[in-house]
Design a protein around this motif. Sequence first.
Motif: not given
Length: 349
Positions: A87-89, A91, A98-100, A102-103, A168, A171, A209
Motif C-alpha cells: 500500500s505504501l509503495y 501510494e 506516503f502516509n507516515e 500508516v508505517v 522503508l 521504498i 513524507s
Amino acid sequence: MKVHVTDLKPGDRLLADTFSEIGLHVLQKGTELDEEEIRKLMQHGVDYADIEPAVLQPEITMLHTQQHELLQKTKPFLENAVDGFESLYMEALATGRFNETVVDDIMEPLVDQLKEHKDIVSLMLCIDQNDDYTYNHSMQVGILSYYIASWLGFSKEEAYEAGRAGYLHDIGKCRIPGSLLNKPGKLTSEEFEEMKMHTIYGHDIIRSSSTDTIPALVALQHHERDDSSGYPHAIDKKEIHPFSRITAVADVFSAMSMNRVYQSKQELLTVMRELHSMSFGKLSANATQAFIRHMLPNFIGKHVVLSTGETGTIVMTNPADFFRPLVNTGDRFVDLSSERDIGIDQIFL
C-alpha cells in the motif's frame, strides 16, 4: 545405560568417569552433559559413555508446541506488514509520498509480536515467500534490522527506529521500471546505474513524507560499504549512519535467502557464511557478528535435506566450522565440517 557418544543429549548425566582411548581422563562421574562437553567427548575419541538419560522429551514437546503456536500467532502481523508495504509503495508511486502514520500502525503491533520470539531462524523459515519479492523483502529487512539493533544494545526505542527505517529502505524502487526490477538476466551497466537510483529516490520520497531524517538516510545509504565500494556516493564507513550499516546486513541476508527472478534462494547457513566473509571490510563487523552469534544457536533442531538426498536434523554446531554442523539422519551422523563433499540443500522447520 551405555550409549554411543553420538547418541548423547544435553542433560544426560555420566554414571562413570570417562577416559579417552589412550587413558586420558576426560570427564568425571556425575557430570551433566551440555553440547560443549559432548563435543569434548567426541574430540577425545570416546566411543561410549555410561549415562543416566535426561528426561527431556515432554519439555521439548511442550517447547515445540509453544513455538508453533507463537509462529501461528505472529503470521497475521507478518502478512499485514507485507500488504501494508504494498500500500505504501503504490501510494509513493502515485503521489511521490506516503502516509507516515500508516508505517507506525503496521510496525508497532509487529514489533510487539517480535519481542516474544527467541528463535529467529524459525521466524524466517515460516515466512511465506509467495508474495512479491520487494514487499516481502522490505518486511524481512524491517524485522531483522530491529533484532540486530536490539542485539547490539540499542534501546527499545532505537531498535524500533532501526526496524522502521529497515522496513522503508527500498521504498524508492517504486520509481524503478518494472522491466528492470523483474528482469531475469544480468543488468547492463546502464540498467544497473538506473537501479542504483532507488537509493536516492527512496531518500527523496521519505523526506517528502516525514520530518524524521534517519529513515531517509538509511534508504540512501543501505548499499554503501565500509570499504567505500558501495553506492550511491561510495562514502567512508565513518559517514555511514549506524542504522544504515545494520540495514545493510539485514538487506544482504534477506536478498540472498529469498527467491528472485534472476537468482534462486540460497540455503541459510551458506548465506551466514557469506555474511561472515563480508564482515571483513564490506559490512559492519559488529552488526554482522552480532547477527551470526544470535542466529546460529537457532539452527540446532532444524530439519535439513542434504545434497545426498538424505533428510536429517541439525544436532550440533561445529566449533571447527560454525556453518557446517553435525547432522543426524537417523541412520548415521554426518559431520559436514569433515565431509566436505556433502552440503545442505534445504533447511526447514
